[in-house]
Design an enzyme around this catalytic site. Structure first.
Site, PDB file in Angstrom:
ATOM      1  N   PRO A   2       2.717  -9.684  -9.025  1.00 13.59           N
ATOM      2  CA  PRO A   2       3.204 -10.516  -7.924  1.00 13.59           C
ATOM      3  C   PRO A   2       2.300 -11.720  -7.703  1.00 13.59           C
ATOM      4  O   PRO A   2       1.111 -11.570  -7.466  1.00 13.59           O
ATOM      5  CB  PRO A   2       3.157  -9.574  -6.709  1.00 13.59           C
ATOM      6  CG  PRO A   2       2.851  -8.226  -7.250  1.00 13.59           C
ATOM      7  CD  PRO A   2       2.241  -8.394  -8.593  1.00 13.59           C
ATOM      8  N   GLU A   3       2.868 -12.903  -7.841  1.00 13.06           N
ATOM      9  CA  GLU A   3       2.162 -14.143  -7.525  1.00 13.06           C
ATOM     10  C   GLU A   3       2.872 -14.779  -6.335  1.00 13.06           C
ATOM     11  O   GLU A   3       3.702 -14.142  -5.704  1.00 13.06           O
ATOM     12  CB  GLU A   3       2.143 -15.062  -8.749  1.00 13.06           C
ATOM     13  CG  GLU A   3       1.517 -14.365  -9.968  1.00 13.06           C
ATOM     14  CD  GLU A   3       1.474 -15.229 -11.210  1.00 13.06           C
ATOM     15  OE1 GLU A   3       1.499 -16.457 -11.073  1.00 13.06           O
ATOM     16  OE2 GLU A   3       1.416 -14.667 -12.315  1.00 13.06           O
ATOM     17  N   HIS A  93       3.163   7.493  -6.663  1.00  9.86           N
ATOM     18  CA  HIS A  93       2.068   6.589  -6.322  1.00  9.86           C
ATOM     19  C   HIS A  93       2.232   5.992  -4.925  1.00  9.86           C
ATOM     20  O   HIS A  93       1.853   4.842  -4.695  1.00  9.86           O
ATOM     21  CB  HIS A  93       1.941   5.464  -7.356  1.00  9.86           C
ATOM     22  CG  HIS A  93       1.893   5.950  -8.769  1.00  9.86           C
ATOM     23  ND1 HIS A  93       0.853   6.697  -9.262  1.00  9.86           N
ATOM     24  CD2 HIS A  93       2.770   5.829  -9.798  1.00  9.86           C
ATOM     25  CE1 HIS A  93       1.081   6.989 -10.527  1.00  9.86           C
ATOM     26  NE2 HIS A  93       2.244   6.480 -10.865  1.00  9.86           N
TER      27      HIS A  93
END
Length: 275
Positions: A2-3, A93
DNA sequence: ATAAGGCCCTGACCGC
DNA sequence: TGCGGTCAGGGCCTTA
């Protein structure tokens, strides 16, 4: 990974879902996810809080609460912030679960466990060192030139430096340099004024296109798999010119895209277009 | 101040 | 098929 465009998409997707919702319960399964305060204090403080306003700074998500506190979330490599029905099968997770007053769960899930969450009264304690926001006026070609002056590190490494400009990661750095026709290994200080102006525009254009396409999703071939909170994947990966296209033809000149390593990061470029 | 390398983590992938 | 080793990679920390 993710940017900026992926984080922006997250914020836009989460805003209508979370706005006005109150946290009625919380639990932390992996305490290191909570960067501030400690996990126990985080649970004690987040319960009862109501989501009020939403923002982003660089790759940080800012979830503002009616009390004035802000939950800051950085997804790093593999983090996801998801909203799921209470009876949904638990995502693997899952490290933090916040129960909402509409019965749904806000879930932080992250296979690599690199992501972090802060709960702070003043976001500057987390964000103070970030460089300018690339799509704001605060990010100018002149400012970029000043940041690059005298620097010997590669322009690729400098674009990843969040002090210089906030929100650019590996994908958008490579795509920006391709668009600007600049070789990623060039020392930052060697770029001339025209090249810096071109690069400045390229960064903005690439990030804007990423946002317009709801970010990038990389599937089984990549380690990252950003997914939107609502489930639909972003589409910018279909528009990559160089990233993860090693050995494939450059869409501009047909030469074979090369992969090198700079600053310990995979770097993709066209050896013909980017000299 | 800058640059370079290590660290945290796990799934995917490779070779045997 | 199973197993061990290697790798990616954002941000922060340490070292030079």
């Amino acid at each position: 990974m993710p940017e900026l465009p992926e984080v922006e998409t997250y914020v836009r997707d989460l805003t209508p879902i979370l706005s006005g919702r109150r946290v009625v319960g919380a639990r932390v399964a992996w305490p290191r996810t909570i960067a501030w305060p400690d996990a126990e204090m985080f649970v004690a403080q987040i319960v009862g809080q109501q989501f009020a306003q939403f923002g982003r700074r660089g790759k940080y998500m800012l979830l503002g609460l009616a009390s004035g506190l802000t939950m800051v979330v950085h997804l790093r490599m593999t983090g996801h912030l998801l909203v799921a029905p209470a009876d949904a099968v638990a995502a693997p997770h899952t490290h933090v679960v916040m129960e909402l007053d509409d019965g749904r769960h806000l879930i932080y899930q992250d296979s690599r466990k690199f992501g972090r969450i802060w709960l702070v009264t003043n976001t500057a304690s987390v964000l103070a060192k970030l460089g300018p926001e690339p799509l704001d006026d605060a990010f100018s070609a002149q400012g970029l030139a000043a940041s690059l002056r005298g620097r010997t590190a590669s322009i690729k490494a400098l674009l990843l430096d969040q002090h210089i400009v906030a929100g650019v990661g590996n994908i958008y750095a490579d795509e920006s340099l391709f668009r600007a026709r600049i070789h990623p290994a060039r020392p930052g200080g060697s770029l001339n004024e025209a090249e810096i102006a071109t690069l400045h525009s390229a960064i903005r254009d690439v990030l804007s296109e990423g946002i317009a396409n709801a970010g990038s999703s990389l599937g089984a071939s990549g380690l990252q798999n950003y997914s939107r909170p609502g489930g639909a994947p972003g589409g910018f990966q279909e528009k990559f010119n160089v990233f993860r296209r090693t050995g494939q033809p450059c869409p501009r000149c047909g030469a074979m895209i090369e992969r090198i390593v700079l600053a310990q990061r995979s770097t993709h470029f066209c050896p013909m277009c980017q000299r």
